[in-house]
Enzyme design. Structure first.
Site, short mmCIF file in Angstrom:
data_model
loop_
_atom_site.label_atom_id
_atom_site.label_comp_id
_atom_site.label_asym_id
_atom_site.label_seq_id
_atom_site.Cartn_x
_atom_site.Cartn_y
_atom_site.Cartn_z
N LYS A 158 8.76 -3.90 8.23
CA LYS A 158 8.15 -2.73 7.34
C LYS A 158 8.91 -2.38 6.30
CE LYS A 158 7.18 1.46 6.53
NZ LYS A 158 5.81 1.99 6.09
N CYS A 185 8.13 6.79 0.65
CA CYS A 185 8.56 5.47 1.43
C CYS A 185 9.09 4.55 0.46
CB CYS A 185 7.30 5.01 1.68
SG CYS A 185 6.21 6.40 2.75
N1 SAJ Z 1 2.74 2.66 -8.21
C1 SAJ Z 1 2.91 2.17 -9.50
N2 SAJ Z 1 2.14 1.09 -9.78
C2 SAJ Z 1 1.35 0.29 -8.73
C3 SAJ Z 1 1.30 1.06 -7.49
C4 SAJ Z 1 1.83 2.04 -7.35
O1 SAJ Z 1 3.60 2.76 -10.22
O2 SAJ Z 1 0.78 -0.53 -9.38
C5 SAJ Z 1 3.66 3.75 -7.77
C6 SAJ Z 1 2.78 5.05 -7.41
O3 SAJ Z 1 2.18 5.65 -8.41
C7 SAJ Z 1 3.40 5.97 -6.47
C8 SAJ Z 1 4.39 4.93 -5.95
O4 SAJ Z 1 4.19 3.55 -6.57
O5 SAJ Z 1 4.43 6.72 -7.29
C9 SAJ Z 1 4.19 4.55 -4.35
O6 SAJ Z 1 2.48 4.61 -4.11
P1 SAJ Z 1 1.80 3.54 -3.45
O7 SAJ Z 1 0.33 4.03 -3.28
O8 SAJ Z 1 2.21 2.06 -3.58
O9 SAJ Z 1 2.38 3.75 -1.68
P2 SAJ Z 1 2.62 4.82 -0.81
O10 SAJ Z 1 4.24 5.30 -0.97
O11 SAJ Z 1 1.72 6.10 -0.93
O12 SAJ Z 1 2.68 4.12 0.78
C10 SAJ Z 1 3.38 3.12 0.83
C11 SAJ Z 1 2.41 2.00 1.38
N3 SAJ Z 1 3.20 0.73 1.33
C12 SAJ Z 1 2.66 -0.49 0.89
O13 SAJ Z 1 1.32 -0.46 0.25
C13 SAJ Z 1 3.58 -1.36 1.12
C14 SAJ Z 1 1.83 2.41 2.96
O14 SAJ Z 1 1.11 1.51 3.28
C15 SAJ Z 1 3.17 2.60 3.70
O15 SAJ Z 1 2.53 3.00 5.03
C16 SAJ Z 1 3.69 4.08 3.18
O16 SAJ Z 1 4.35 3.38 1.80
C17 SAJ Z 1 4.81 4.29 4.10
O17 SAJ Z 1 4.74 5.22 4.69
O18 SAJ Z 1 6.08 3.54 4.15
#
Ligand code: SAJ
Length: 400
Positions: free
Chosen positions: A202, A256
């Site tokens: 995880k 996360c």
């Molecule tokens: N982000 C970027 N560039 C990208 C993708 C995301 O800057 O290309 C940024 C987003 O804007 C945001 C942050 O990253 O600020 C996180 O967003 P996210 O959509 O990547 O993830 P979370 O935090 O909403 O959810 C994550 C997920 N983990 C993964 O995709 C590996 C989710 O599946 C997990 O369950 C969750 O964390 C958690 O609870 O751990």
């Protein structure tokens, strides 16, 4: 077969899980330490925003299958889904997990299943088992396992059943028993391992995403310094069959991805150098964005003999959600406001915010001197910018 399930923590993971399981016919006793949360849920309402969650909770409460309370109760299965933040020095804080464990001690009986869904440092599931031993519980009569949540905010109700799950027990028997439970409602594959491996899997999922975003963010800073459109570079590089660069942005937010890598750093005894640097680079990206906006504003002031009105477009931590938790965009807007810049805050997904008079997109487009795209919400694509100065940190104007 219908089970009685006690869900500890009714937040972003606990409540959707409780509501889903209740709708599958189980009797759910949900526990939260906040009275208001308990009352809201017992009224059939929700205290967090997540698509379709309201429908699931209303149905669950109306059918009598979901009840919330401040105290645990006897059950066949206990699920712990409480937060695991870190302390000031980035050291993980598992107090909520330990407290939740201690609070169920009086209700545990032989044959019960105990599942830890919270994201935790390696070794926490074993620690739970030790705590129970200290409380004179015969852990050999229980099935204890870690099954980390993996759902994406905004898609939780879907991903709760569709995603593959990892189950790692403190014994092979625990793994088997808990995996069997998940297979009863998950359509994805349920993968079996041991507790420590499940914990680390995880953490590295989110660390991997953090490192990849850091790469994209660093690229955006490099491209800016040499006057190249980073979005175009990424689009072209991604046409290679084995390259998949993520998108740069204002920084990394949410509860996360910006947290879990620190758990790895904490466990790694100085070896998690790349993971740590990536985390720091993503934090730096937000400061870089602030500097860029300030410099543009000061240039405007020099030319126009007055400070500009700056429209901060987007406050949420990612596109098309209302969630402001650890949002870099919100931090940028707050920092500029603290620096006495004139801010017009636009966030179409919220009604208001204590720090800002949130205004409409139309008003900001009319009134602002500088438009700053901080989050790529759907509403922001293709708007008439009326010849204003524009800074795009999230790819709304990728093709410009
Ligand atoms: N982000 C970027 N560039 C990208 C993708 C995301 O800057 O290309 C940024 C987003 O804007 C945001 C942050 O990253 O600020 C996180 O967003 P996210 O959509 O990547 O993830 P979370 O935090 O909403 O959810 C994550 C997920 N983990 C993964 O995709 C590996 C989710 O599946 C997990 O369950 C969750 O964390 C958690 O609870 O751990």
């Amino acid at each position: 077969m219908s089970k009685k399930i006690c869900v500890m923590g009714l937040g972003y993971i606990g409540l959707p899980s409780a509501a889903l399981l209740a709708n599958r016919g189980h009797r759910i006793h949900g526990v939260d330490i906040v009275q208001e949360v308990v009352n809201t849920i017992n009224d059939g309402k929700i205290h967090i925003v997540e698509p379709d969650l309201d429908t699931f909770v209303r149905a669950a409460v109306e059918s009598g299958k979901l009840k919330a309370s401040l105290k645990p109760d006897k059950a066949d299965i206990f699920i712990i889904a409480v937060p695991t933040p870190f302390k000031d020095n980035h050291v993980p804080n598992i107090d909520y997990v330990i407290n939740a464990t201690k609070s169920i001690v009086p209700y545990l009986e032989a044959g019960n299943i105990l599942i830890l869904e919270s994201t935790v440092p390696v070794g926490t599931t074993d620690r739970i088992s030790e705590v129970l031993v200290e409380e004179s519980i015969d852990v050999n009569s229980l099935y204890i396992a870690h099954c980390p949540e993996r759902v994406l905010p905004g898609r939780i109700m879907m991903e709760l059943t569709e995603n593959d799950r990892i189950v790692g027990g403190i014994t092979p028997e625990s793994t088997k028993k808990v995996a069997e439970f998940y297979r009863s409602f998950v359509s994805g594959t349920v993968l079996e391992t041991d507790a420590k491996t499940a914990e680390m899997s995880k953490l590295v999922e989110n660390s991997s995403r953090d490192v990849q975003i850091a790469f994209a963010n660093e690229l955006s800073i490099i491209c800016d310094s040499v006057g190249i459109n980073v979005w175009k570079v990424i689009e072209l590089a991604n046409r290679h069959p084995r390259v998949n660069i993520l998108q740069p942005g204002t920084g990394v937010g949410g509860h996360c991805i910006a947290v879990d890598p620190w758990f790895v750093v904490d466990s790694a005894k100085g070896e998690a150098k790349l993971i740590k640097e990536a985390r720091l680079r993503n934090t730096y990206k937000t400061e870089w964005v602030i500097e860029k906006i300030k410099n543009t504003a000061l240039l405007f002031e020099k030319e126009n003999k007055r400070l500009p009105d700056i429209a901060c477009l987007g406050l949420a931590f990612k596109p098309n959600i209302d969630d402001l938790r650890e949002s870099p965009a919100l931090y940028v807007a707050q920092s500029l406001k603290k620096g006495n810049f004139n801010i017009l805050a636009v966030e179409p997904n919220i009604k208001g915010h204590k720090d800002f008079n949130v205004c409409t997109l139309e008003y900001a487009l009319e009134k602002a001197d500088i438009l700053v795209y901080l989050v790529s919400h759907t509403e922001f694509f293709g708007v008439d910018e009326k010849g204003k100065v524009v800074l795009d940190f999230c790819g709304v104007k990728k093709d410009a």
